[in-house]
Design an enzyme around this catalytic site. Sequence first.
Site, short mmCIF file in Angstrom:
data_model
loop_
_atom_site.label_atom_id
_atom_site.label_comp_id
_atom_site.label_asym_id
_atom_site.label_seq_id
_atom_site.Cartn_x
_atom_site.Cartn_y
_atom_site.Cartn_z
N GLY A 65 0.82 -1.21 0.00
CA GLY A 65 0.00 0.00 0.00
C GLY A 65 0.85 1.26 0.00
CD GLU A 77 9.77 -1.02 5.33
OE1 GLU A 77 8.62 -0.76 4.97
OE2 GLU A 77 10.04 -1.81 6.27
CB THR A 121 3.86 -8.51 4.42
OG1 THR A 121 3.98 -7.74 5.62
CG2 THR A 121 3.55 -9.95 4.76
CB CYS A 122 3.22 -8.50 -0.79
SG CYS A 122 3.03 -9.18 -2.43
CB CYS A 165 2.06 -12.65 -2.11
SG CYS A 165 1.29 -11.35 -1.17
CE LYS A 185 1.27 -17.64 -0.87
NZ LYS A 185 -0.01 -16.96 -0.64
CE1 TYR A 209 6.41 -3.23 -5.02
CE2 TYR A 209 7.82 -4.98 -5.85
CZ TYR A 209 6.57 -4.47 -5.63
OH TYR A 209 5.48 -5.17 -6.03
CE1 TYR A 260 -2.85 -15.96 2.52
CE2 TYR A 260 -4.49 -15.14 4.03
CZ TYR A 260 -3.35 -14.94 3.28
OH TYR A 260 -2.72 -13.73 3.31
CD GLU A 280 -1.42 -19.74 0.65
OE1 GLU A 280 -2.01 -19.37 -0.36
OE2 GLU A 280 -0.75 -18.96 1.35
NE ARG A 310 -13.08 -18.73 11.67
CZ ARG A 310 -13.13 -17.40 11.85
NH1 ARG A 310 -14.25 -16.74 11.68
NH2 ARG A 310 -12.04 -16.75 12.22
N GLY A 359 -3.39 -16.15 12.77
CA GLY A 359 -3.89 -14.81 12.50
C GLY A 359 -2.79 -13.75 12.55
CG HIS A 374 -12.63 -29.13 -26.37
ND1 HIS A 374 -13.02 -29.77 -25.22
CD2 HIS A 374 -12.28 -30.10 -27.25
CE1 HIS A 374 -12.92 -31.07 -25.39
NE2 HIS A 374 -12.47 -31.30 -26.62
CD GLU A 377 -13.79 -27.91 -22.61
OE1 GLU A 377 -14.57 -27.73 -23.55
OE2 GLU A 377 -12.82 -28.70 -22.67
P1 FAD Z 1 2.93 -4.53 4.41
O1 FAD Z 1 3.20 -5.08 3.07
O2 FAD Z 1 3.04 -5.44 5.57
O3 FAD Z 1 3.95 -3.32 4.60
C1 FAD Z 1 4.06 -2.62 5.80
C2 FAD Z 1 5.49 -2.10 5.91
O4 FAD Z 1 5.55 -1.13 6.95
C3 FAD Z 1 6.49 -3.18 6.28
O5 FAD Z 1 7.53 -3.18 5.33
C4 FAD Z 1 7.00 -2.76 7.66
O6 FAD Z 1 8.35 -3.08 7.86
C5 FAD Z 1 6.79 -1.26 7.61
N1 FAD Z 1 6.65 -0.60 8.90
C6 FAD Z 1 5.82 -0.95 9.92
N2 FAD Z 1 5.90 -0.02 10.92
C7 FAD Z 1 6.79 0.91 10.51
C8 FAD Z 1 7.28 2.12 11.08
N3 FAD Z 1 6.85 2.55 12.28
N4 FAD Z 1 8.19 2.85 10.39
C9 FAD Z 1 8.64 2.44 9.18
N5 FAD Z 1 8.19 1.30 8.58
C10 FAD Z 1 7.28 0.56 9.24
N6 FAD Z 1 -1.89 -11.43 -0.05
C11 FAD Z 1 -2.30 -11.75 -1.30
O7 FAD Z 1 -2.99 -10.95 -1.94
N7 FAD Z 1 -1.97 -12.95 -1.88
C12 FAD Z 1 -1.20 -13.86 -1.23
O8 FAD Z 1 -0.91 -14.93 -1.77
C13 FAD Z 1 -0.73 -13.53 0.07
N8 FAD Z 1 0.07 -14.39 0.73
C14 FAD Z 1 0.54 -14.04 1.96
C15 FAD Z 1 1.38 -14.94 2.62
C16 FAD Z 1 1.87 -14.63 3.87
C17 FAD Z 1 2.78 -15.61 4.56
C18 FAD Z 1 1.51 -13.40 4.49
C19 FAD Z 1 2.04 -13.07 5.87
C20 FAD Z 1 0.70 -12.50 3.85
C21 FAD Z 1 0.20 -12.82 2.57
N9 FAD Z 1 -0.65 -11.95 1.88
C22 FAD Z 1 -1.10 -12.28 0.64
C23 FAD Z 1 -1.09 -10.67 2.49
C24 FAD Z 1 -0.27 -9.50 1.96
O9 FAD Z 1 1.10 -9.76 2.10
C25 FAD Z 1 -0.66 -8.24 2.70
O10 FAD Z 1 -2.06 -8.06 2.61
C26 FAD Z 1 0.02 -7.01 2.13
O11 FAD Z 1 1.41 -7.13 2.16
C27 FAD Z 1 -0.41 -5.76 2.92
O12 FAD Z 1 0.28 -4.63 2.46
P2 FAD Z 1 0.48 -3.39 3.42
O13 FAD Z 1 1.06 -2.31 2.58
O14 FAD Z 1 -0.75 -3.12 4.16
O15 FAD Z 1 1.53 -3.87 4.53
#
Ligand code: FAD
Length: 464
Positions: free
Chosen positions: A16, A35, A42-43, A48, A51, A99, A179, A183, A206, A263, A437, A442
Amino acid sequence: MTAYDYDLFVIGAGSGGVRAARLAAELGARVGIAEEYRVGGTCVIRGCVPKKLLAYGSRYHQELEGAGAYGWSFGAVQFDWQTLIGNVRREVDRLEGIYTRLLENAGVDLLSTRATLEDPHTLKLADRDAVVTAKTVLVATGGHPHLPDVPGKEHLITSNECFLLDALPASMAIIGAGYIGVEFASIFAGLGVQVTLIYRGEQILRGFDEELRLRLAQGLRKRGIDIRLGAAIASIAKDEAGYQVNFAHGDPVEAGLVMAATGRVPNTVGLGLQQIGIALGWNGHVVVDEFSKSSIDNIYAVGDVTDRVNLTPVAIHEATCFAETVFNDTSTPVNHTFTPTAVFSEPEIATVGLTEEEAREKYRVVDIYKSAFRPLKYTLAKREEQMLIKLVIDAETDKVLGCHVLGPDAAEIVQMAAIAVQLGVTKAQFDATRALHPSVAEEIVTMRHKWEPPTPVAGSDAAA
Ligand code: FAD
């Protein structure tokens, strides 16, 4: 008028944060982003992408087994975790570089440090004494894994550590069957680890369509995963042999490693949000409106930290709507309906729209069309597994409310179906679409007969 250092300051360079920072900068805003760990969030770093690469890796064994029927033979099959995880880590490094360059090329000021809020316009950066100020602040800090509060929880690893393992254990217990738990159970089992998947509820996953949940559980068990349902964890213990997961009732599970997939919690602690009086929800998430604005006018939040729909494309969508609204004078509310999602297990499942159960609650008459069949690819290899394709229809308007798929390429199929479902197409329009086909997909346009529940047989339990 106050002169701020930045028009926008983003906390967190994940899915985001990166999108919002980049778009705002391209629209002419002066943007800073902090950052504290690695760009990509996370992604890219521990979600994502790595994984999915591990999931690809875990599927080769089964592919190789099936190859014999197609005339291929190989030497002894061997798997090397170091090679797989090493290559995954290199790919993650490459993506982090991409990135970072995306931000730099857009003119965003990237600050590799933790940022916290001192007041609604002032941010403290952990690596320096100075503060920075911004007219608008975007909280995009994501979330972190939640650990169950049981004795011995310090022995647990989470999805984060799965990407850091130097060796695979012979056995693994995974607590939680959302999930992420499912996974990783599938990934580790595919790589030869003896996996026990432990869940306190009645069925895995769920919130997904009941039939998919049941069939997926069957598919995972067929691949050797021991699924323990209705299992309440009492404690985790460690001895020389490994770990022991103890339950309130029943035999313990022994394992070389125990993972918690119980969670995730929004990252809002220690950010200064409570001090400035921002409204937080039950699990600490930032409460926002449809434009992702928090209870404080100049502070917005997107992605997992708002705990709406915790998926990467949703965080990106919310960030795009935010940038359009605040920096492009175009009020753009977020839209969370018809978000497709997949579970990259083996078998894979994917889904968009309402489950059969949700549709029956919301609509007067619901029709179900479904096809369970053996994919052509499995026939020569004599794999007896079935694929399931299921459509949920509002009988009154003929609109497709949901599409659910279990089997090979489920995610790819549902991504395409999501376009049609989002557009509100009818079952008749699906039927009018020519089939491609031979393909498994299909079936989605060739299901002519409504599914009817089996008629109870006189004298059976069901008829009683
Ligand atoms: P994030 O991507 O988590 O980014 C937040 C960032 O903020 C991090 O880099 C963190 O270090 C930084 N941060 C936090 N606090 C501070 C601070 N105070 N100062 C500076 N930096 C800070 N989604 C899918 O759509 N498909 C998938 O297959 C999928 N697989 C997943 C598998 C796993 C194992 C996990 C854990 C998640 C998965 N997701 C998947 C979910 C997806 O990764 C998240 O929904 C997505 O990354 C959320 O993006 P975000 O920008 O909200 O947060």
